[in-house]
Write a protein that holds these residues in place. Structure first.
Motif, PDB file in Angstrom:
ATOM      1  N   ILE A 269     -18.767  26.922   6.174  1.00 11.64           N
ATOM      2  CA  ILE A 269     -19.306  25.689   5.566  1.00 11.64           C
ATOM      3  C   ILE A 269     -18.418  24.496   5.960  1.00 11.64           C
ATOM      4  O   ILE A 269     -18.913  23.428   6.316  1.00 11.64           O
ATOM      5  N   ALA A 270     -17.104  24.711   5.952  1.00  9.50           N
ATOM      6  CA  ALA A 270     -16.196  23.615   6.330  1.00  9.50           C
ATOM      7  C   ALA A 270     -16.369  23.239   7.800  1.00  9.50           C
ATOM      8  O   ALA A 270     -16.294  22.066   8.166  1.00  9.50           O
ATOM      9  N   LEU A 271     -16.630  24.226   8.666  1.00 11.11           N
ATOM     10  CA  LEU A 271     -16.810  23.931  10.095  1.00 11.11           C
ATOM     11  C   LEU A 271     -18.041  23.053  10.334  1.00 11.11           C
ATOM     12  O   LEU A 271     -18.101  22.316  11.311  1.00 11.11           O
ATOM     13  N   ASP A 272     -19.012  23.115   9.434  1.00 18.52           N
ATOM     14  CA  ASP A 272     -20.212  22.277   9.552  1.00 18.52           C
ATOM     15  C   ASP A 272     -20.087  20.952   8.803  1.00 18.52           C
ATOM     16  O   ASP A 272     -21.011  20.158   8.788  1.00 18.52           O
ATOM     17  N   HIS A 273     -18.951  20.740   8.159  1.00 21.60           N
ATOM     18  CA  HIS A 273     -18.774  19.531   7.351  1.00 21.60           C
ATOM     19  C   HIS A 273     -18.563  18.324   8.271  1.00 21.60           C
ATOM     20  O   HIS A 273     -17.835  18.403   9.258  1.00 21.60           O
ATOM     21  N   PRO A 274     -19.177  17.176   7.946  1.00 24.29           N
ATOM     22  CA  PRO A 274     -19.119  16.023   8.861  1.00 24.29           C
ATOM     23  C   PRO A 274     -17.706  15.520   9.168  1.00 24.29           C
ATOM     24  O   PRO A 274     -17.431  15.094  10.295  1.00 24.29           O
ATOM     25  N   THR A 275     -16.803  15.554   8.204  1.00 21.73           N
ATOM     26  CA  THR A 275     -15.458  15.043   8.512  1.00 21.73           C
ATOM     27  C   THR A 275     -14.406  16.159   8.642  1.00 21.73           C
ATOM     28  O   THR A 275     -13.407  15.988   9.326  1.00 21.73           O
ATOM     29  N   LEU A 276     -14.647  17.303   8.003  1.00 20.62           N
ATOM     30  CA  LEU A 276     -13.639  18.369   8.042  1.00 20.62           C
ATOM     31  C   LEU A 276     -13.809  19.300   9.241  1.00 20.62           C
ATOM     32  O   LEU A 276     -12.851  19.940   9.675  1.00 20.62           O
ATOM     33  N   GLY A 277     -15.014  19.363   9.760  1.00 22.38           N
ATOM     34  CA  GLY A 277     -15.342  20.346  10.790  1.00 22.38           C
ATOM     35  C   GLY A 277     -14.410  20.295  12.000  1.00 22.38           C
ATOM     36  O   GLY A 277     -13.823  21.312  12.381  1.00 22.38           O
ATOM     37  N   GLU A 278     -14.264  19.104  12.575  1.00 20.57           N
ATOM     38  CA  GLU A 278     -13.491  19.005  13.817  1.00 20.57           C
ATOM     39  C   GLU A 278     -12.000  19.308  13.621  1.00 20.57           C
ATOM     40  O   GLU A 278     -11.441  20.158  14.319  1.00 20.57           O
ATOM     41  N   PRO A 279     -11.342  18.647  12.635  1.00 18.52           N
ATOM     42  CA  PRO A 279      -9.924  18.991  12.443  1.00 18.52           C
ATOM     43  C   PRO A 279      -9.706  20.460  12.070  1.00 18.52           C
ATOM     44  O   PRO A 279      -8.711  21.055  12.482  1.00 18.52           O
ATOM     45  N   LEU A 280     -10.635  21.036  11.342  1.00 18.86           N
ATOM     46  CA  LEU A 280     -10.474  22.460  10.997  1.00 18.86           C
ATOM     47  C   LEU A 280     -10.586  23.322  12.254  1.00 18.86           C
ATOM     48  O   LEU A 280      -9.814  24.277  12.439  1.00 18.86           O
ATOM     49  N   ARG A 281     -11.538  22.969  13.130  1.00 22.25           N
ATOM     50  CA  ARG A 281     -11.705  23.730  14.382  1.00 22.25           C
ATOM     51  C   ARG A 281     -10.397  23.676  15.190  1.00 22.25           C
ATOM     52  O   ARG A 281      -9.928  24.687  15.688  1.00 22.25           O
ATOM     53  N   ASP A 282      -9.793  22.473  15.265  1.00 24.18           N
ATOM     54  CA  ASP A 282      -8.516  22.322  15.990  1.00 24.18           C
ATOM     55  C   ASP A 282      -7.440  23.200  15.349  1.00 24.18           C
ATOM     56  O   ASP A 282      -6.673  23.876  16.035  1.00 24.18           O
ATOM     57  N   HIS A 283      -7.418  23.180  14.015  1.00 26.95           N
ATOM     58  CA  HIS A 283      -6.415  23.980  13.307  1.00 26.95           C
ATOM     59  C   HIS A 283      -6.614  25.472  13.595  1.00 26.95           C
ATOM     60  O   HIS A 283      -5.651  26.188  13.889  1.00 26.95           O
ATOM     61  N   LEU A 284      -7.869  25.916  13.547  1.00 27.79           N
ATOM     62  CA  LEU A 284      -8.143  27.347  13.762  1.00 27.79           C
ATOM     63  C   LEU A 284      -7.748  27.752  15.178  1.00 27.79           C
ATOM     64  O   LEU A 284      -7.225  28.848  15.398  1.00 27.79           O
ATOM     65  N   LYS A 285      -7.986  26.823  16.147  1.00 27.71           N
ATOM     66  CA  LYS A 285      -7.584  27.126  17.536  1.00 27.71           C
ATOM     67  C   LYS A 285      -6.077  27.329  17.597  1.00 27.71           C
ATOM     68  O   LYS A 285      -5.580  28.260  18.226  1.00 27.71           O
ATOM     69  N   SER A 286      -5.322  26.438  16.936  1.00 25.35           N
ATOM     70  CA  SER A 286      -3.864  26.562  17.001  1.00 25.35           C
ATOM     71  C   SER A 286      -3.408  27.853  16.310  1.00 25.35           C
ATOM     72  O   SER A 286      -2.461  28.487  16.746  1.00 25.35           O
ATOM     73  N   VAL A 287      -4.125  28.255  15.257  1.00 24.94           N
ATOM     74  CA  VAL A 287      -3.793  29.524  14.582  1.00 24.94           C
ATOM     75  C   VAL A 287      -4.014  30.676  15.558  1.00 24.94           C
ATOM     76  O   VAL A 287      -3.161  31.570  15.709  1.00 24.94           O
ATOM     77  N   CYS A 288      -5.155  30.622  16.267  1.00 26.33           N
ATOM     78  CA  CYS A 288      -5.469  31.705  17.214  1.00 26.33           C
ATOM     79  C   CYS A 288      -4.470  31.726  18.370  1.00 26.33           C
ATOM     80  O   CYS A 288      -4.220  32.770  18.962  1.00 26.33           O
ATOM     81  N   ASP A 289      -3.931  30.567  18.689  1.00 25.87           N
ATOM     82  CA  ASP A 289      -2.924  30.511  19.764  1.00 25.87           C
ATOM     83  C   ASP A 289      -1.548  30.956  19.265  1.00 25.87           C
ATOM     84  O   ASP A 289      -0.549  30.791  19.955  1.00 25.87           O
ATOM     85  N   GLY A 290      -1.458  31.423  18.061  1.00 31.77           N
ATOM     86  CA  GLY A 290      -0.198  31.952  17.528  1.00 31.77           C
ATOM     87  C   GLY A 290       0.753  30.885  17.031  1.00 31.77           C
ATOM     88  O   GLY A 290       1.960  31.125  16.893  1.00 31.77           O
ATOM     89  N   LYS A 291       0.220  29.679  16.742  1.00 27.47           N
ATOM     90  CA  LYS A 291       1.130  28.601  16.300  1.00 27.47           C
ATOM     91  C   LYS A 291       1.143  28.491  14.776  1.00 27.47           C
ATOM     92  O   LYS A 291       1.158  27.402  14.224  1.00 27.47           O
ATOM     93  N   ASN A 292       1.122  29.605  14.122  1.00 27.93           N
ATOM     94  CA  ASN A 292       1.004  29.555  12.668  1.00 27.93           C
ATOM     95  C   ASN A 292       2.174  30.216  11.956  1.00 27.93           C
ATOM     96  O   ASN A 292       2.108  30.518  10.786  1.00 27.93           O
ATOM     97  N   CYS A 293       3.301  30.437  12.724  1.00 29.01           N
ATOM     98  CA  CYS A 293       4.414  31.170  12.097  1.00 29.01           C
ATOM     99  C   CYS A 293       5.190  30.275  11.161  1.00 29.01           C
ATOM    100  O   CYS A 293       5.406  29.101  11.452  1.00 29.01           O
ATOM    101  N   LEU A 294       5.573  30.843  10.032  1.00 25.94           N
ATOM    102  CA  LEU A 294       6.429  30.069   9.121  1.00 25.94           C
ATOM    103  C   LEU A 294       7.810  29.973   9.733  1.00 25.94           C
ATOM    104  O   LEU A 294       8.302  30.919  10.353  1.00 25.94           O
ATOM    105  N   GLN A 295       8.448  28.813   9.577  1.00 28.09           N
ATOM    106  CA  GLN A 295       9.805  28.627  10.144  1.00 28.09           C
ATOM    107  C   GLN A 295      10.847  28.998   9.087  1.00 28.09           C
ATOM    108  O   GLN A 295      10.640  28.723   7.933  1.00 28.09           O
TER     109      GLN A 295
END
Ligand code: G1P
Length: 295
Positions: A269-295
């Protein structure tokens, strides 16, 4: 043929699968992006042309009734602060549809919850929607069912195909193909069959369009699976008595009563949201690229 005007939504359950989140708030009020789960269900009902919702409630569920009510205090504060857009959004929510509540005084099962609505429904066909099942589709699932009802003039359960190793989690339908698109004539229905006891993969999801005779059947239904009065058992006797159809709806269903299903609903639902969709997609891509580790 009588028009389908009313929808019953049972919300009396304890929500134990989401404890401790649901200790002090109803599970139906858990948020999906920007509105509670129950609002998606009610919006589907409204978009399908229904005029009245009957909530079957229990103690501790008043937040749901309040959500669809007008809040004078909040409206006054928002008006003073010139928050007109928010006021409009809240007015839209409280003006969605007429809501009536009926208390289910004992937790005797889904069948018993629906039976509680008999006096408010009277002698007309009606819908039942289970709050755990969210359906996203171009044509609302309930509208698809009403369109079929207008051709068959009988009760209908919505179904989806599930993997055979999951059939024990659902009411399962057995039946024969009909000339109507995606529609099966029901022969047998079993609530949560033990593995290996049914060859069918047609699972009932939480959308039913029922003839009022269901109440008579429910009145005679004795406790079944899990010691509860099961809607599925009453459906079987209605199917024997006057016939019933199972309809493979078009759309995607989420089990929002399950943690993973709930998360999937939020993400889609968030991916289809008019303002949240795009930034969430970018975030999910970075998660999939392994950039989600806690420091
Ligand atoms: C209920 C019904 C079951 C149906 C399911 C769909 O079960 O009893 O027939 O398949 O909803 O979500 P519950 O999941 O509430 O145990």
């Amino acid at each position: 043929m009588k028009k389908v005007r009313k929808a019953v939504i049972p919300v009396a359950g304890l929500g134990t699968r989401f404890l401790p989140a649901t200790k002090a708030i109803p599970k139906e009020m858990l948020t999906i992006v920007d509105r509670p789960t129950i609002q998606y269900i009610v919006e589907e009902v409204v978009a399908s042309g229904i005029e009245e919702v009957i909530l079957i409630t229990s103690a501790g569920k008043s937040a749901i009734e309040n959500h669809f009510d007008y809040n004078y205090e909040l409206d006054t504060i928002l008006r003073q602060k010139n928050k007109h857009e928010l006021r409009e959004e809240l007015a839209r929510t409280s003006g969605l549809i007429d809501v009536v509540s009926v208390r289910q005084k004992e937790p005797l099962g889904l069948g018993h919850a629906i039976w509680m609505a008999r006096k408010v429904i009277g002698d007309e066909p009606f819908l039942v929607l289970l709050g755990d099942d969210l359906v996203r589709s171009r044509i609302p699932c309930c509208r698809q069912m009403i369109d079929l009802y207008e051709k068959v003039n009988e009760s209908i359960v919505a179904i989806q195909r599930v993997p055979m190793d999951q059939t024990h989690q659902y009411g399962i339908v057995e039946g024969e193909k009909t000339d109507f698109e995606r529609t099966v004539k029901v022969k047998r229905m079993v609530e949560k069959p033990a593995p290996g006891t049914s060859n069918s993969d047609m699972a009932i999801i939480g959308r039913y369009l029922l003839m009022p005779e269901i109440f008579e059947a429910l009145g005679k239904t004795t406790p079944g699976h899990g010691g509860e009065i099961q809607l599925t058992d009453a459906l079987q006797s209605l199917a024997d008595q006057r016939g019933m159809y199972a309809y493979e709806f078009k759309g995607k269903r989420y089990d929002a009563g399950d943690k993973l299903g709930y998360l999937k609903a939020i993400i889609d639902i968030a991916l289809d949201h008019p303002t949240l969709g795009e930034p969430l997609r970018d975030h999910l891509k970075s998660v999939c690229d392994g950039k989600n580790c806690l420091q």
